[in-house]
Design an enzyme around this catalytic site. Sequence first.
Site, PDB file in Angstrom:
ATOM      1  N   CYS A 135       0.806  -1.224   0.000  1.00 47.46           N
ATOM      2  CA  CYS A 135       0.000   0.000   0.000  1.00 47.46           C
ATOM      3  C   CYS A 135       0.838   1.273   0.000  1.00 47.46           C
ATOM      4  CB  CYS A 135      -0.935   0.000   1.203  1.00 47.46           C
ATOM      5  SG  CYS A 135      -2.067  -1.414   1.222  1.00 47.46           S
ATOM      6  N   ASN A 191     -10.161  -0.530  -0.842  1.00 45.91           N
ATOM      7  CA  ASN A 191      -8.701  -0.452  -0.760  1.00 45.91           C
ATOM      8  C   ASN A 191      -8.094  -1.158  -1.965  1.00 45.91           C
ATOM      9  OD1 ASN A 191      -5.983  -0.740  -0.179  1.00 45.91           O
ATOM     10  ND2 ASN A 191      -6.288  -1.371   1.943  1.00 45.91           N
ATOM     11  N   HIS A 200      -3.432   7.125   1.528  1.00 45.89           N
ATOM     12  CA  HIS A 200      -3.831   5.806   1.054  1.00 45.89           C
ATOM     13  C   HIS A 200      -5.242   5.516   1.533  1.00 45.89           C
ATOM     14  CE1 HIS A 200      -4.154   1.556   0.502  1.00 45.89           C
ATOM     15  NE2 HIS A 200      -3.974   1.278   1.783  1.00 45.89           N
TER      16      HIS A 200
END
Length: 338
Positions: A119, A291, A261
């Site tokens: 990520c 996500n 993020h």
Amino acid sequence: MTGNSSNGYGVSLVGSGSATPSQIVSNDQLALRVDTNDEWVKTRTGIRERRIIGADESLTDLCVAAAKAAVDMAGWGVESIEMVLIATSTPDDLFGMAPKVQSKLGATRAVAFDLTAACSGFLFGLVSAAQFLQNGSFKRAVVIGADQLSGWVDWDDRSSCVLFGDGAGAIAIEATAEEDDLIGFKMKSDGSRGDCLNLAQKRNFVPLVESYQTQKGDFSPIKMNGQEVYKFAVREVPSLLKDVLQTYGIVPESLDWLLLHQANQRILNAVADRFSIPHHKVLTNLANYGNTSAATIPIMLDEAVRDGKVQSGHLIASSGFGAGLSWGVALFRWHGPF
């Protein structure tokens, strides 16, 4: 790791693009498979739906589409691209997806390679590519963040399957003799906490010859300790962001946007609240995509640019964080044509 441009060229962010799958899976649809519901997921994560790659799509194709959009916005010819860097943990080919994207893009002069940092990958990739431009090695690069996490989740685990989606985002950057748009950055890792979030290789051994065995390549589904990841994010991201802002003499009030993020809406709000940044200055599309790991930041940036939110000259603080554990913060100005 800390840095900014002190010698050579600056870096200008001049184009963005993104691509997501056509399949849209809502929380209500997931409730047909696992014991969950729309309200439960929205309340805990902020997610309403996610995009999932289907039989007629591939992550490579999404990367190519995102890169083309970024290059078109920048007004480049593909033959001028000298680097294609893809941040991904889920490539279509474990030996590397970037060369295939380079070929399909038509960027025949470009060196192409993958970078794996989960990520944090896009931010780490942007910083890495910038070094090549700042030292004069290349003039133009495309940095892509892309992941297909749908292939690596346990779709019967309601605590994790509701979180993830697929997608790709790209940023076109070029060397400039003018002021550096990448003002500064800091990156960190702590492998001692890696078990909080991982996609580990299975240790499956099969007979080879005589008494010898060899390990068969295979991976377990994504494993995550949600509470520990949350505590990590709300502790480490504000701490590093504060450090970066102080290092480069920037006060939170001067930021135009906070671009984090897209992991969990609670995390986004907690980081913003720590710096008294109004929530309307927090860029978020988590509700629509979930996500997407390395893709979240460039997809969000591209949407904000095309929607007219992010405009040329805007100052953005961005942070990627997640598996590794790794995390980083970058300060940059958008310099695109929109």
